[in-house]
Design a protein around this motif. Sequence first.
Motif, PDB file in Angstrom:
ATOM      1  N   GLY A  24       0.506  -0.906  -0.182  1.00 21.83           N
ATOM      2  CA  GLY A  24      -0.431   0.005  -0.181  1.00 21.83           C
ATOM      3  C   GLY A  24       0.783   1.119  -0.281  1.00 21.83           C
ATOM      4  O   GLY A  24       0.092   2.275  -0.065  1.00 21.83           O
ATOM      5  N   ALA A  25       2.156   1.204  -0.086  1.00 16.32           N
ATOM      6  CA  ALA A  25       2.896   2.342  -0.535  1.00 16.32           C
ATOM      7  C   ALA A  25       2.899   3.180  -1.392  1.00 16.32           C
ATOM      8  O   ALA A  25       2.933   2.698  -2.466  1.00 16.32           O
ATOM      9  N   PRO A  26       2.830   4.855  -1.362  1.00 15.66           N
ATOM     10  CA  PRO A  26       3.200   5.178  -2.596  1.00 15.66           C
ATOM     11  C   PRO A  26       4.117   4.709  -3.287  1.00 15.66           C
ATOM     12  O   PRO A  26       5.420   4.686  -3.387  1.00 15.66           O
ATOM     13  N   ARG A  27       3.381   4.683  -5.404  1.00 11.49           N
ATOM     14  CA  ARG A  27       4.580   4.800  -6.008  1.00 11.49           C
ATOM     15  C   ARG A  27       5.644   3.021  -5.704  1.00 11.49           C
ATOM     16  O   ARG A  27       6.330   2.930  -5.725  1.00 11.49           O
ATOM     17  N   ARG A  28       4.191   2.419  -5.113  1.00  6.59           N
ATOM     18  CA  ARG A  28       5.299   1.177  -4.123  1.00  6.59           C
ATOM     19  C   ARG A  28       5.700   0.632  -5.409  1.00  6.59           C
ATOM     20  O   ARG A  28       6.964  -0.251  -5.708  1.00  6.59           O
ATOM     21  N   ASP A  29       4.883   0.105  -6.888  1.00  6.57           N
ATOM     22  CA  ASP A  29       5.409  -0.640  -8.322  1.00  6.57           C
ATOM     23  C   ASP A  29       6.631   0.561  -8.583  1.00  6.57           C
ATOM     24  O   ASP A  29       7.896  -0.545  -9.204  1.00  6.57           O
ATOM     25  N   GLU A  30       6.581   1.452  -9.062  1.00  5.92           N
ATOM     26  CA  GLU A  30       7.672   2.481  -9.837  1.00  5.92           C
ATOM     27  C   GLU A  30       9.142   2.671  -8.943  1.00  5.92           C
ATOM     28  O   GLU A  30      10.349   2.334  -9.018  1.00  5.92           O
ATOM     29  N   VAL A  31       8.772   2.116  -7.553  1.00  8.66           N
ATOM     30  CA  VAL A  31      10.031   1.997  -6.381  1.00  8.66           C
ATOM     31  C   VAL A  31      10.421   0.603  -6.634  1.00  8.66           C
ATOM     32  O   VAL A  31      11.273   0.647  -6.810  1.00  8.66           O
ATOM     33  N   ILE A  32       9.850  -0.230  -6.558  1.00  7.70           N
ATOM     34  CA  ILE A  32      10.721  -1.584  -6.466  1.00  7.70           C
ATOM     35  C   ILE A  32      11.138  -1.323  -8.286  1.00  7.70           C
ATOM     36  O   ILE A  32      12.314  -1.681  -7.657  1.00  7.70           O
ATOM     37  N   ALA A  33      10.907  -1.141  -9.316  1.00  7.76           N
ATOM     38  CA  ALA A  33      11.263  -0.999 -10.210  1.00  7.76           C
ATOM     39  C   ALA A  33      12.278  -0.332 -10.550  1.00  7.76           C
ATOM     40  O   ALA A  33      13.305  -0.355 -11.403  1.00  7.76           O
ATOM     41  N   ASN A  34      12.712   1.016  -9.525  1.00  6.18           N
ATOM     42  CA  ASN A  34      13.962   1.032 -10.198  1.00  6.18           C
ATOM     43  C   ASN A  34      15.034   0.734  -8.932  1.00  6.18           C
ATOM     44  O   ASN A  34      15.814   0.350  -9.740  1.00  6.18           O
ATOM     45  N   ILE A  35      14.397   0.116  -8.201  1.00  8.37           N
ATOM     46  CA  ILE A  35      15.673  -0.316  -7.453  1.00  8.37           C
ATOM     47  C   ILE A  35      15.941  -1.528  -7.851  1.00  8.37           C
ATOM     48  O   ILE A  35      16.947  -2.575  -8.018  1.00  8.37           O
ATOM     49  N   HIS A  36      15.023  -2.297  -8.640  1.00 13.49           N
ATOM     50  CA  HIS A  36      15.351  -3.524  -9.889  1.00 13.49           C
ATOM     51  C   HIS A  36      16.282  -3.037 -10.926  1.00 13.49           C
ATOM     52  O   HIS A  36      17.369  -3.961 -10.689  1.00 13.49           O
ATOM     53  N   THR A  37      15.999  -1.833 -11.719  1.00  9.64           N
ATOM     54  CA  THR A  37      17.113  -1.258 -12.074  1.00  9.64           C
ATOM     55  C   THR A  37      19.008  -0.893 -11.340  1.00  9.64           C
ATOM     56  O   THR A  37      19.732  -1.493 -12.133  1.00  9.64           O
ATOM     57  N   LEU A  38      18.764  -0.293 -10.226  1.00 11.40           N
ATOM     58  CA  LEU A  38      19.523  -0.509  -9.236  1.00 11.40           C
ATOM     59  C   LEU A  38      20.257  -1.692  -9.163  1.00 11.40           C
ATOM     60  O   LEU A  38      21.688  -2.034  -9.416  1.00 11.40           O
ATOM     61  N   ILE A  39      19.349  -2.188  -9.081  1.00  7.73           N
ATOM     62  CA  ILE A  39      20.146  -4.038  -8.754  1.00  7.73           C
ATOM     63  C   ILE A  39      20.799  -4.624  -9.911  1.00  7.73           C
ATOM     64  O   ILE A  39      22.141  -5.170 -10.084  1.00  7.73           O
ATOM     65  N   ASP A  40      19.911  -4.468 -10.788  1.00  6.34           N
ATOM     66  CA  ASP A  40      20.903  -5.453 -12.080  1.00  6.34           C
ATOM     67  C   ASP A  40      21.763  -4.879 -12.492  1.00  6.34           C
ATOM     68  O   ASP A  40      22.798  -4.683 -13.054  1.00  6.34           O
ATOM     69  N   ALA A  41      21.516  -2.776 -12.716  1.00  3.23           N
ATOM     70  CA  ALA A  41      23.360  -2.454 -12.888  1.00  3.23           C
ATOM     71  C   ALA A  41      24.571  -1.990 -11.946  1.00  3.23           C
ATOM     72  O   ALA A  41      25.594  -2.583 -12.276  1.00  3.23           O
ATOM     73  N   ALA A  42      23.855  -2.740 -10.912  1.00  8.19           N
ATOM     74  CA  ALA A  42      25.749  -2.843  -9.418  1.00  8.19           C
ATOM     75  C   ALA A  42      26.054  -3.590  -9.893  1.00  8.19           C
ATOM     76  O   ALA A  42      27.186  -4.396  -9.834  1.00  8.19           O
ATOM     77  N   ARG A  43      24.916  -4.653 -10.087  1.00  8.18           N
ATOM     78  CA  ARG A  43      25.980  -6.659 -10.630  1.00  8.18           C
ATOM     79  C   ARG A  43      26.509  -6.460 -11.209  1.00  8.18           C
ATOM     80  O   ARG A  43      27.614  -7.169 -11.884  1.00  8.18           O
ATOM     81  N   ALA A  44      26.044  -5.214 -13.081  1.00 11.15           N
ATOM     82  CA  ALA A  44      26.349  -5.715 -14.291  1.00 11.15           C
ATOM     83  C   ALA A  44      28.042  -5.166 -13.689  1.00 11.15           C
ATOM     84  O   ALA A  44      28.923  -5.514 -14.782  1.00 11.15           O
ATOM     85  N   VAL A  73      14.520 -10.684  -5.902  1.00 11.49           N
ATOM     86  CA  VAL A  73      15.487 -11.823  -5.802  1.00 11.49           C
ATOM     87  C   VAL A  73      17.102 -11.264  -5.380  1.00 11.49           C
ATOM     88  O   VAL A  73      17.465 -11.172  -6.419  1.00 11.49           O
ATOM     89  N   ARG A  74      17.283 -11.820  -3.978  1.00  9.43           N
ATOM     90  CA  ARG A  74      18.884 -11.662  -3.709  1.00  9.43           C
ATOM     91  C   ARG A  74      19.703 -12.658  -4.610  1.00  9.43           C
ATOM     92  O   ARG A  74      19.059 -14.329  -3.984  1.00  9.43           O
ATOM     93  N   LEU A  75      20.804 -13.049  -5.083  1.00  7.47           N
ATOM     94  CA  LEU A  75      21.064 -13.775  -5.105  1.00  7.47           C
ATOM     95  C   LEU A  75      22.114 -14.003  -3.888  1.00  7.47           C
ATOM     96  O   LEU A  75      22.468 -13.760  -3.005  1.00  7.47           O
ATOM     97  N   ASP A  76      22.016 -15.429  -4.149  1.00  5.47           N
ATOM     98  CA  ASP A  76      22.715 -15.615  -3.001  1.00  5.47           C
ATOM     99  C   ASP A  76      24.085 -15.376  -2.737  1.00  5.47           C
ATOM    100  O   ASP A  76      24.634 -15.416  -0.732  1.00  5.47           O
ATOM    101  N   ALA A  77      24.962 -15.234  -3.153  1.00  2.00           N
ATOM    102  CA  ALA A  77      26.254 -14.323  -2.590  1.00  2.00           C
ATOM    103  C   ALA A  77      26.231 -12.626  -2.393  1.00  2.00           C
ATOM    104  O   ALA A  77      27.045 -12.725  -1.958  1.00  2.00           O
ATOM    105  N   GLU A  78      24.834 -12.174  -2.459  1.00  2.00           N
ATOM    106  CA  GLU A  78      24.527 -11.173  -1.926  1.00  2.00           C
ATOM    107  C   GLU A  78      23.966 -10.981  -0.380  1.00  2.00           C
ATOM    108  O   GLU A  78      23.136 -11.875  -0.169  1.00  2.00           O
ATOM    109  N   PRO A  79      24.815  -9.973   0.579  1.00  2.00           N
ATOM    110  CA  PRO A  79      24.633 -10.578   2.090  1.00  2.00           C
ATOM    111  C   PRO A  79      23.050  -9.804   1.615  1.00  2.00           C
ATOM    112  O   PRO A  79      22.941  -9.086   1.302  1.00  2.00           O
TER     113      PRO A  79
END
Length: 188
Positions: A24-44, A73-79
Amino acid sequence: MTTLPGRPNTALLVIDVQKGVVAGAPRRDEVIANIHTLIDAARAQDVPVVWVQHSDDDLERGSENWEYVEELVRLDAEPLVHKNYQDSFEDTELESVLAERGVGRVVVTGAQTDACIRSTLHGAFVRGYDVTLVGDAHTTEDLSKYGAPAPEQVIAHTNLYWSWQSAPGRGAGTVDTAKVTFEAADAG
């Protein structure tokens, strides 16, 4: 620019993006999508992604609400750092996890803006880290019935005041997802 010697690296912190926290948080889906983008960039870029997971009387460890949202989704190697206080450093292994990886700068995302995000921003900064808040990658619940401003105002105010933080030898700033870099010298 961190005050932590020999720690030139950056880490992405993903704080409390748990089912019961962001429901129920505002902009939930947008925020999660942005975090996903950042996770992908960090991993790359081989940038450490550190997950933080809160538990307390209202968010029982092991419950469905305690679990991270399915979209991330957290990878097993990620703390994974478990915490019981708002500041992700308080009585946790976060400092040692970051030290082992030579991290002197953290990029902060997640929830709740007016609790765990703000506490962790300040906790990192006073410990000597450079701290970047991703302005479109954090959210909070509506606590206006308790006298708090509307969530959108809490988020906007946090983005504004964090963009002006300064202290000797440390950098801080607020940027949107599209402008995040993981360069250690780029705190803002």
